[in-house]
Motif scaffolding. Structure first.
Motif, PDB file in Angstrom:
ATOM      1  N   TYR A   1      45.190  40.566  50.349  1.00  0.00           N
ATOM      2  CA  TYR A   1      45.315  40.143  48.953  1.00  0.00           C
ATOM      3  C   TYR A   1      46.768  39.820  48.639  1.00  0.00           C
ATOM      4  CZ  TYR A   1      46.394  41.549  44.075  1.00  0.00           C
ATOM      5  OH  TYR A   1      46.903  41.633  42.809  1.00  0.00           O
ATOM      6  N   ARG A   2      46.965  38.797  47.818  1.00  0.00           N
ATOM      7  CA  ARG A   2      48.316  38.483  47.355  1.00  0.00           C
ATOM      8  C   ARG A   2      48.285  38.273  45.845  1.00  0.00           C
ATOM      9  NH1 ARG A   2      52.743  34.567  50.075  1.00  0.00           N
ATOM     10  NH2 ARG A   2      54.164  34.393  48.309  1.00  0.00           N
ATOM     11  N   GLN A   3      49.129  38.985  45.147  1.00  0.00           N
ATOM     12  CA  GLN A   3      49.171  38.897  43.689  1.00  0.00           C
ATOM     13  C   GLN A   3      49.868  37.599  43.273  1.00  0.00           C
ATOM     14  OE1 GLN A   3      50.659  42.480  41.911  1.00  0.00           O
ATOM     15  NE2 GLN A   3      50.561  41.679  39.831  1.00  0.00           N
ATOM     16  N   THR A   4      49.170  36.781  42.482  1.00  0.00           N
ATOM     17  CA  THR A   4      49.757  35.525  41.981  1.00  0.00           C
ATOM     18  C   THR A   4      49.680  35.457  40.461  1.00  0.00           C
ATOM     19  OG1 THR A   4      47.641  34.351  42.020  1.00  0.00           O
ATOM     20  CG2 THR A   4      48.964  34.249  44.036  1.00  0.00           C
ATOM     21  N   GLY A   5      48.836  36.309  39.872  1.00  0.00           N
ATOM     22  CA  GLY A   5      48.498  36.164  38.455  1.00  0.00           C
ATOM     23  C   GLY A   5      47.419  35.116  38.281  1.00  0.00           C
ATOM     24  N   LEU A   6      46.700  35.193  37.165  1.00  0.00           N
ATOM     25  CA  LEU A   6      45.673  34.194  36.830  1.00  0.00           C
ATOM     26  C   LEU A   6      45.975  33.652  35.444  1.00  0.00           C
ATOM     27  CD1 LEU A   6      42.735  32.901  37.401  1.00  0.00           C
ATOM     28  CD2 LEU A   6      41.941  34.685  35.840  1.00  0.00           C
ATOM     29  N   LEU A   7      46.182  32.346  35.371  1.00  0.00           N
ATOM     30  CA  LEU A   7      46.389  31.657  34.105  1.00  0.00           C
ATOM     31  C   LEU A   7      45.019  31.313  33.524  1.00  0.00           C
ATOM     32  CD1 LEU A   7      48.171  29.937  32.090  1.00  0.00           C
ATOM     33  CD2 LEU A   7      47.945  28.067  33.757  1.00  0.00           C
ATOM     34  N   VAL A   8      44.740  31.781  32.311  1.00  0.00           N
ATOM     35  CA  VAL A   8      43.486  31.448  31.630  1.00  0.00           C
ATOM     36  C   VAL A   8      43.834  30.559  30.446  1.00  0.00           C
ATOM     37  CG1 VAL A   8      41.425  32.324  30.444  1.00  0.00           C
ATOM     38  CG2 VAL A   8      42.472  33.674  32.280  1.00  0.00           C
ATOM     39  N   MET A   9      43.246  29.364  30.398  1.00  0.00           N
ATOM     40  CA  MET A   9      43.486  28.427  29.294  1.00  0.00           C
ATOM     41  C   MET A   9      42.159  28.103  28.627  1.00  0.00           C
ATOM     42  SD  MET A   9      46.127  25.779  31.201  1.00  0.00           S
ATOM     43  CE  MET A   9      45.132  25.593  32.685  1.00  0.00           C
ATOM     44  N   GLY A  10      42.200  27.946  27.310  1.00  0.00           N
ATOM     45  CA  GLY A  10      40.979  27.573  26.606  1.00  0.00           C
ATOM     46  C   GLY A  10      41.252  27.386  25.131  1.00  0.00           C
TER      47      GLY A  10
ATOM     48  N   GLY B   1      45.528  22.688  20.686  1.00  0.00           N
ATOM     49  CA  GLY B   1      44.485  23.606  20.227  1.00  0.00           C
ATOM     50  C   GLY B   1      44.137  24.684  21.239  1.00  0.00           C
ATOM     51  N   ASP B   2      44.682  24.565  22.469  1.00  0.00           N
ATOM     52  CA  ASP B   2      44.439  25.587  23.491  1.00  0.00           C
ATOM     53  C   ASP B   2      45.487  26.696  23.410  1.00  0.00           C
ATOM     54  OD1 ASP B   2      42.308  24.166  24.458  1.00  0.00           O
ATOM     55  OD2 ASP B   2      43.007  24.105  26.544  1.00  0.00           O
ATOM     56  N   GLU B   3      45.075  27.882  23.812  1.00  0.00           N
ATOM     57  CA  GLU B   3      45.997  28.989  24.010  1.00  0.00           C
ATOM     58  C   GLU B   3      45.917  29.356  25.488  1.00  0.00           C
ATOM     59  OE1 GLU B   3      46.502  32.499  21.052  1.00  0.00           O
ATOM     60  OE2 GLU B   3      45.639  33.437  22.840  1.00  0.00           O
ATOM     61  N   ALA B   4      46.873  30.127  25.956  1.00  0.00           N
ATOM     62  CA  ALA B   4      46.851  30.537  27.366  1.00  0.00           C
ATOM     63  C   ALA B   4      47.285  31.984  27.483  1.00  0.00           C
ATOM     64  CB  ALA B   4      47.773  29.638  28.186  1.00  0.00           C
ATOM     65  N   LEU B   5      46.775  32.659  28.505  1.00  0.00           N
ATOM     66  CA  LEU B   5      47.222  34.014  28.821  1.00  0.00           C
ATOM     67  C   LEU B   5      47.284  34.131  30.334  1.00  0.00           C
ATOM     68  CD1 LEU B   5      44.613  35.895  29.939  1.00  0.00           C
ATOM     69  CD2 LEU B   5      43.961  35.712  27.557  1.00  0.00           C
ATOM     70  N   VAL B   6      48.029  35.114  30.817  1.00  0.00           N
ATOM     71  CA  VAL B   6      48.093  35.378  32.254  1.00  0.00           C
ATOM     72  C   VAL B   6      47.646  36.807  32.505  1.00  0.00           C
ATOM     73  CG1 VAL B   6      49.574  35.493  34.299  1.00  0.00           C
ATOM     74  CG2 VAL B   6      49.968  33.710  32.594  1.00  0.00           C
ATOM     75  N   ASP B   7      46.581  36.965  33.301  1.00  0.00           N
ATOM     76  CA  ASP B   7      46.158  38.266  33.828  1.00  0.00           C
ATOM     77  C   ASP B   7      47.080  38.527  35.023  1.00  0.00           C
ATOM     78  OD1 ASP B   7      44.983  40.255  35.415  1.00  0.00           O
ATOM     79  OD2 ASP B   7      43.013  39.297  35.525  1.00  0.00           O
ATOM     80  N   THR B   8      48.090  39.362  34.815  1.00  0.00           N
ATOM     81  CA  THR B   8      49.147  39.490  35.835  1.00  0.00           C
ATOM     82  C   THR B   8      48.685  40.243  37.083  1.00  0.00           C
ATOM     83  OG1 THR B   8      50.026  41.452  34.733  1.00  0.00           O
ATOM     84  CG2 THR B   8      51.027  39.349  34.148  1.00  0.00           C
ATOM     85  N   THR B   9      47.578  40.984  36.993  1.00  0.00           N
ATOM     86  CA  THR B   9      47.087  41.736  38.166  1.00  0.00           C
ATOM     87  C   THR B   9      46.320  40.848  39.144  1.00  0.00           C
ATOM     88  OG1 THR B   9      44.988  42.297  37.091  1.00  0.00           O
ATOM     89  CG2 THR B   9      46.812  43.824  36.759  1.00  0.00           C
ATOM     90  N   ALA B  10      45.970  39.638  38.701  1.00  0.00           N
ATOM     91  CA  ALA B  10      45.094  38.772  39.507  1.00  0.00           C
ATOM     92  C   ALA B  10      45.826  38.196  40.717  1.00  0.00           C
ATOM     93  CB  ALA B  10      44.550  37.641  38.638  1.00  0.00           C
TER      94      ALA B  10
END
Length: 391
Positions: free
Chosen positions: A90-99, A140-149
């Protein structure tokens, strides 16, 4: 040899399908000193099912609380396997969620992460580009990063878990297609090579589960086009540059998820896929011609990922199974309590990352133990009106 079959045809448990879920189930059973046979219809390793390829997303960002909750332990189990085998999986990269900021899908993911205290960063239009270069966040989109992903190295995972299973005394027989299953207190499984018996049976046959489980309300398998897109500047979306995985919950082009992984497995190419495929027969998949998802992706990439050439450089196909409500099936067979079914683990968005916990749960079910989690969202009975005895 026939002599070997005489001596080795009786097992505590047989697992059909050596993808990630089946392999982890077999591994968990062997850890509990159960004599276990893992059957696979193709020669291992192969690229016919849903568990091949080099990378998969691992994340806690889900709309449903129960998935995020299960992923807590899942991360621990992945780390445990890494320690046991001495291999980096596993390698931690974070996950960018946009919507769309006001959409239910995006808000549910954000709420679930907050409720479960998962480390995350919320990005606005003002600070987005300094954190995430080469991506256009839609109006109109927002974004967040799940940093553990991050990213799981899928082929390495399969090899590792199967090797650990063998070290624990497990038996793998590949290139053996199941031809018949006779239920009973002792289940009889016939293959193209021989006949085996076991006190319990676990079916994790992925896209082939339909053929083994006719009439259970599980849909035909779907085929997804896995697309790789060329970086205009090599490395600009690269794992080495710490570019994250991403999920676009919905957008102008699509009401379903689009997801991507940083360039890694093919240098200079980023994997970006559309989350729905078209129905297919797993044995006739080479005839697959549907390319409508690729057009959706081309428009999306041209608009949001200006550093990619909006024409896929490589298109591979992958099979996955999808239940009507998009959730897994983890349950006893409706008619036979010593036959367990694990199904509906559709690819990136879902199944692979859950491998260790699904293996643990199917192992618990097959041993008649109380499962570690509430499995009511995963009961096959939710399709009961369509379910008939399948074997």
């Amino acid at each position: 040899s026939s002599v070997q079959h005489v001596f080795s045809s009786y097992f505590d448990c047989i697992v059909i399908g050596a993808g990630v879920q089946g392999s982890f189930t077999a591994y968990q059973l062997a850890k509990k000193n159960k004599k276990t046979l893992l059957l696979e219809q193709f020669v291992l390793p192969h690229s016919r099912g849903s568990s091949h390829g080099q990378t998969r997303i691992i994340r806690k960002a889900y709309e449903q609380n129960f998935y995020t909750h299960m992923m807590e332990e899942c991360y621990e189990l992945w780390a445990q396997l890494e320690r046991e085998a001495g291999v980096k999986l596993y390698r931690q990269t974070g996950l960018l969620v946009m919507g769309p900021e006001k959409s239910a899908n995006y808000q549910n993911i954000k709420d679930t992460l907050q409720r479960n205290k998962v480390p995350m960063v919320v990005l606005t239009h003002d600070n987005f580009s300094q954190h995430i270069p080469n991506v256009n966040l839609a109006k109109g989109d927002e974004a967040l990063v799940d940093t553990t992903a991050g990213v799981l190295f899928a082929d390495r995972v399969l090899k590792t878990v199967q090797e650990q299973f063998l070290k624990l005394g497990g038996v793998i027989r590949d290139n053996e297609k199941v031809t018949d299953i006779k239920p009973g207190p002792v289940v009889r499984v016939s293959t193209s090579v021989g006949v085996y018996h076991a006190k319990s049976l676990v079916i994790t046959a992925g896209p082939w589960a339909n053929k083994l489980l006719a009439n259970t309300g599980l849909q035909l398998p779907l085929e997804i086009n896995v697309c790789y897109w060329k970086e205009k500047v090599p490395g600009s979306y690269g794992m080495k540059q710490r570019f994250p995985c991403f999920v676009q919950t919905e957008c102008l082009e699509s009401k379903v998820h689009i997801y991507g992984l940083p360039s890694n497995e093919y240098p200079g190419l980023m994997k970006v896929c559309y989350h729905m495929g078209s129905k297919t027969d797993p044995d006739q998949r080479d005839l697959q011609k549907d390319k409508s998802d690729i057009e959706i992706l081309q428009h999306y990439i041209a608009r949001c990922f200006p550093g990619l050439v909006p024409e896929p450089a490589i298109v591979e196909s992958c099979l996955y199974t999808l239940t009507p409500d998009h959730h897994f099936v983890l349950d006893y067979h409706p008619a036979y309590s010593n036959i367990m079914i694990g199904a509906g683990f559709f690819r990136y968005s879902h199944g692979f990352k859950f491998g260790p916990i699904i293996g643990k749960l199917l192992c618990e079910l097959s041993l008649g133990e109380v499962p570690s989690y509430d499995l009511s969202p995963f009961h096959i009975r939710r399709f009961q009106s369509k379910t008939r005895s399948a074997l």
